[in-house]
Write a protein that holds these residues in place. Structure first.
Motif, short mmCIF file in Angstrom:
data_model
loop_
_atom_site.label_atom_id
_atom_site.label_comp_id
_atom_site.label_asym_id
_atom_site.label_seq_id
_atom_site.Cartn_x
_atom_site.Cartn_y
_atom_site.Cartn_z
N SER A 1 0.70 -1.18 0.01
CA SER A 1 0.02 -0.07 0.05
C SER A 1 0.81 1.24 0.21
CB SER A 1 -0.78 0.09 1.26
OG SER A 1 -0.08 0.26 2.39
N SER A 2 0.32 2.44 -0.16
CA SER A 2 0.83 3.56 -0.38
C SER A 2 1.42 3.93 1.09
CB SER A 2 0.00 4.69 -0.86
OG SER A 2 -1.26 4.98 -0.20
N LEU B 1 4.75 2.21 1.63
CA LEU B 1 5.46 2.93 0.86
C LEU B 1 6.12 4.07 1.81
CD1 LEU B 1 4.32 2.98 -2.82
CD2 LEU B 1 6.61 1.78 -1.81
N LEU C 1 4.90 -0.20 -5.77
CA LEU C 1 3.75 -0.89 -5.06
C LEU C 1 3.87 -2.37 -5.58
CD1 LEU C 1 1.08 1.70 -5.76
CD2 LEU C 1 1.82 0.72 -3.73
#
Length: 484
Positions: A337-338, A341, A353
């Protein structure tokens, strides 16, 4: 055995941000917490995972624990060597019975500290846009109990002194005695046109107000079925509310949100929703136990996929503990997921991703995810921790859900749906009944599909799965019938 210590702590009026730093530090070191109904239960999440919680909530018609029993618990736990926190709503010295509890501790020579808190009689009016004093409107202020322990519960107050000598009066615990209050203030000299306001659940996102005068407010309260917990404020300074009301102008004021939680760490999404004026209940609460990791082969992998920010944090904590130079980890990094990240970027690492990853034999998945293991059957899996439902919080959530009026449900990820349903079932709460007619929002199409599969057919999705997009969506799609 060494005697413990007791902290008698004021939790503030409801907004968790209003607890003092000293009060929060006491909660963090507590081994036992005895907490009241009006202390925001979210504060308990700052306690250690092994802390014991004892509910001492009081309702007008019933007490979970009598004061004598609370005193006995404080003494017993402290004599057993525990660090004990007695967590009270507002300030412990303002109708908080702290004097009785301190006296009981002193009798047994138990060391204690009293930590002041912000009193609801001052904070609730301010959140309603009313300072209790003002150079042009109110030069005196009084806090008064509107209920005592007599048979009829009507305290023998100095009504003449209050009526003629005090500009602003804050009555605590007084909704049931409101006609009695108004009649006596008028009888002893207050004009019947004097403004009165009731502030229900002050400083919470669920805060509601009802305004009138000494002449008509009792009737209005009956019609609106207004109830405790409410502060009753009497005085001309209430007229300032029209100019300086601020809390009710927040974009998400009136939203009572249930947020499905998968993480044990504080939610940035919940924090943003609170900042924007919403009342947020995060559910369920998770308990995490770290697993010792064997990282001897970690430098041999070509790809490492992290399934959550928590897994990343636990992995790199082990790297540091085992004195592995992170520069020797040559693998290409990926994240599910962001949010994950971002957790990598905060450590100076750049990742991609998971949608860009290709299955490989020299690939490591950090985290336990059955779906990933199906898609990447060649990869090795490293489980960094065991996560389980923190069942001590289930009765706490039951009480929170009963006292709130949830109108919005948010699923932040597809992985949040099933655990949410399972945990609600453990609370003996039917998810579909609880959320029937409520606005259900999913952060992304995969999450929407999971919600629909769970039986939530009318699920809505913001333009993107971000905090900003969600807040904008909630503002642009207001609830019908929510009081502003």
């Amino acid at each position: 055995m060494k005697t413990g210590k007791v902290f008698l702590v004021g939790a503030g009026p409801g907004d968790v941000g209003l607890i003092t730093i000293k009060g929060l530090e006491a909660i963090k070191q507590a081994e036992v917490i005895l907490y009241d109904r009006l202390a925001n239960p979210k504060l308990l999440e700052y306690a250690g995972s092994d802390c014991e919680f004892i509910y001492c909530g009081k309702l007008p018609d019933r007490h979970t624990l009598r004061q004598e029993s609370i005193n006995d618990f404080l003494v017993k736990k402290a004599l057993a060597g525990k660090i004990v926190v007695r967590l009270k709503g507002g300030d412990p010295g303002v109708f908080g019975r702290v004097g009785e509890e301190a006296a009981a501790l002193a009798e047994y020579q138990i060391p204690f500290e009293i930590v002041p808190g912000i009193s609801s009689g001052i904070a609730a009016p301010l959140y309603a846009g009313i300072p209790v004093t003002h150079r042009e409107h109110a030069e005196s202020f009084a806090v008064v109990t509107a209920h005592d322990k007599s048979q009829d519960g009507k305290p023998p107050l100095d009504w003449e002194g209050l009526s003629r000598g005090v500009d602003t009066i804050a009555f605590y615990m007084g909704v049931g005695n409101l006609p009695f209050i108004c009649q006596n203030l008028i009888k002893y000299g207050k004009p019947s046109s004097t403004p009165v306001i009731l502030i229900h659940w002050g400083t919470f996102g669920r805060q509601k107000t009802l305004q009138g005068t000494l002449a008509n407010v009792s009737e209005k309260v009956l019609e609106a079925k207004f109830s405790n917990p409410s502060i009753i404020l009497v005085g001309g300074v209430i007229s300032l509310r029209e100019k300086i009301s601020w809390f009710e102008k927040k974009p998400l004021y009136g939203r009572q949100i249930l947020l499905a939680r998968t993480s044990s760490s504080p939610s940035e999404l919940a924090k943003e929703l609170l900042v924007q004026g919403a009342d947020v209940i995060e559910f369920p609460k998770w308990k995490v136990t770290r697993i010792p990791l064997d990282l001897r082969r970690v430098t041999s992998f070509e790809k490492i996929l992290f399934t959550s920010p928590e897994n990343a944090a636990e992995f790199f904590a082990a790297v540091i503990e085992q004195k592995i130079d992170v520069r020797n980890i040559r693998a290409e990094l990926f994240a599910m997921s962001s949010k994950t990240l971002k957790a990598l970027r905060e450590r100076g690492l750049i990742g991609k991703l998971a949608s860009e990853i290709v299955d490989s034999e020299k690939m490591l998945i950090v985290g336990d995810n059955q779906l990933l293991q199906t898609n990447f059957h060649k990869a090795e899996v490293m489980v960094t921790s065991n996560k389980e439902l923190d069942r001590q919080f289930l009765p706490i959530f039951q009480r929170m859900l009963k006292e709130a009026q949830i109108n919005t449900m948010i699923f932040p990820s597809s992985a949040s749906v099933k655990p949410f349903m399972t945990a609600l079932a453990e609370c003996d709460i039917n998810a579909w009944q609880l959320l029937n007619g409520k606005q259900v929002i999913a952060m992304g199409e995969l999450t929407k599909a999971a919600a629909i599969n769970a039986g939530f057919g009318s699920t809505e999705v913001p333009v993107s799965p971000s905090k900003e997009a969600l807040v904008n969506y909630l503002v642009e799609h207001p609830l019908q019938g929510v009081e502003e």
